[in-house]
Design an enzyme around this catalytic site. Structure first.
Site, PDB file in Angstrom:
ATOM      1  N   PRO A 116       0.813  -1.220   0.000  1.00  0.00           N
ATOM      2  CA  PRO A 116       0.000   0.000   0.000  1.00  0.00           C
ATOM      3  C   PRO A 116       0.844   1.266   0.000  1.00  0.00           C
ATOM      4  O   PRO A 116       2.053   1.224   0.278  1.00  0.00           O
ATOM      5  CB  PRO A 116      -0.763  -0.122   1.318  1.00  0.00           C
ATOM      6  CG  PRO A 116       0.246  -0.774   2.226  1.00  0.00           C
ATOM      7  CD  PRO A 116       1.036  -1.724   1.363  1.00  0.00           C
ATOM      8  N   GLY A 199      -7.039  -1.825  -1.405  1.00  0.00           N
ATOM      9  CA  GLY A 199      -8.480  -1.620  -1.438  1.00  0.00           C
ATOM     10  C   GLY A 199      -9.259  -2.914  -1.592  1.00  0.00           C
ATOM     11  O   GLY A 199      -8.699  -3.986  -1.848  1.00  0.00           O
ATOM     12  N   CYS A 250      -4.980   0.906   8.935  1.00  0.00           N
ATOM     13  CA  CYS A 250      -6.330   0.416   8.620  1.00  0.00           C
ATOM     14  C   CYS A 250      -7.082  -0.059   9.852  1.00  0.00           C
ATOM     15  O   CYS A 250      -8.309  -0.188   9.819  1.00  0.00           O
ATOM     16  CB  CYS A 250      -6.287  -0.670   7.547  1.00  0.00           C
ATOM     17  SG  CYS A 250      -5.211  -2.053   7.961  1.00  0.00           S
TER      18      CYS A 250
END
Length: 387
Positions: A116, A199, A250
């Site tokens: 990411p 995602g 996250c």
């Protein structure tokens, strides 16, 4: 001469997967002791360069802050190696003589890792160490906006691994990446398993690849603050978590849900910890700024400071403000701030009772975070179990 960048990136992918596979053919015969020497060297390299890699990540992506990215790098370069030190991963792991079952650890091959932009260096350290600890090779596909910091991280890990005896090519990083390259990597016959961080679409693609896959997608984390909880302690933990690396983790808290009876106490404790409580007008301005067409997060807001985000929304907050807090009235598309925000913006939802709080937390999870993380602060064991 005009060259097709997609073709070049796919050519690079094939070359580096092949190189990693050749290295794996040698590495798969390493003993546990040889593997452990390699892993220790990689951890040392990550620790020695934790600050430089954090600075590179912030400079390149503009997400988060250096101090917290150092902590994330050290989590994976220091705590992880110490946690798995002495763990047996290859050869006979366990034997149950009574049931006549022998468990044998066997390397899988070349791992395909998708990284990411929010955690470009710490995730590279983590995935490299766990892949090589289990006797595998690994090829990383960095996020296009974090390519330089990710490739630098992987280069120093590779050099450390080779110096400790690992074969050349055991850790690879793609320098040209695209959506098509990522898809091709997941389908490549010499990629044995996939570690996907990103995602929801990326994670779905990894799980649909037909290969073993471990995916981490978005985490719209609800926090239920029960009436039996130690409220000062709980609010302190929430503010610490939400402000860490400006909300780019996250598993960062996204919405606190609590009963109306706790309103005065919760607001007071938030103020005491330098949380800026937004009024209705400021909340609406943040909605328009943070959430763009289609309910997506505005990438310009990801991992920015509370002061920067407030300025983008048209108001100012004190330099001491650690997070922005917005009260919301419900969950779902009509309440955009009930989604994951990847920034130091915390939503606050007051409800009538515990049952309504549990229901709201479930709705929040279904609104973009299902299967990831949820939190409860409570001293009531029955309520904890029910949650």
């Amino acid at each position: 001469m005009i060259q097709d960048s997609d073709l070049l990136s796919i050519q690079e992918l094939r070359s580096k997967v092949e190189r990693a596979h050749q290295a794996f053919e040698r590495y798969r015969n390493f003993s546990q002791e040889q593997i452990d020497r390699v892993v220790e060297a990689m951890g040392e390299a990550g620790r020695s360069n934790a600050r430089r890699l954090a600075e590179l990540a912030v400079e390149e992506t503009t997400y988060g802050n250096v101090a917290d990215k150092i902590a994330k790098n050290l989590l994976n370069a220091d705590l992880l190696p110490r946690t798995i030190r002495g763990m047996k991963t290859v050869g006979v792991l366990r034997e149950d003589t009574e049931k006549k079952v022998v468990e044998v650890g066997v390397p899988m091959g070349v791992i395909g890792a998708i990284l990411p932009t929010t955690n470009p260096t710490s995730t590279a350290i983590f995935k490299s160490i766990i892949a090589l600890k289990a006797g595998n090779a690994i090829v990383h596909s960095p996020h296009p906006y974090a390519r330089r910091s990710t490739c630098e991280t992987i280069d120093l890990l590779h050099r450390a691994a080779v110096q400790a005896g690992a074969p050349e090519g055991i850790i690879q990083c793609l320098t040209m990446t695209s959506q098509e390259t990522t898809q091709q990597m997941m389908k490549h016959p010499k990629i044995a398993a996939i570690l996907a961080t990103g995602g929801a679409g990326l994670v779905r693609a990894a799980y649909s690849s037909g290969k073993p896959a471990f995916g981490v997608g978005p985490g719209n984390v609800p926090v239920l603050l029960d009436t039996t909880a130690n409220i000062p302690e709980a609010i302190g933990l929430v503010v610490d978590g939400k402000s860490f690396d400006y909300g780019t983790v996250c598993s960062s808290e996204q919405s606190v849900v609590c009963e109306e009876s706790l309103r005065a106490t919760v607001l007071s404790e938030l103020r005491a910890r330098n949380a800026f409580l937004c009024d209705e007008q400021q909340t609406q301005a943040l909605e328009r700024t943070l959430i763009v067409a289609g309910g997506r997060i505005n990438p310009q807001c990801v991992g920015k400071s509370p002061q920067t985000i407030a300025a983008m929304a048209g108001f100012t907050v004190p330099p001491t403000a650690r997070i922005l807090v917005c009260e919301i009235k419900g969950v779902g598309k009509e309440h955009p701030l009930s989604a994951e925000k990847l920034s130091p913006v915390l939503s606050l939802l007051f409800v009538r009772d515990f049952a309504a709080a549990v229901d709201a937390c479930e709705q929040i999870l279904k609104f973009g975070g299902l299967g990831h993380t949820c939190v409860i602060h409570s001293k009531d064991e029955s309520r904890i179990r029910e949650y």
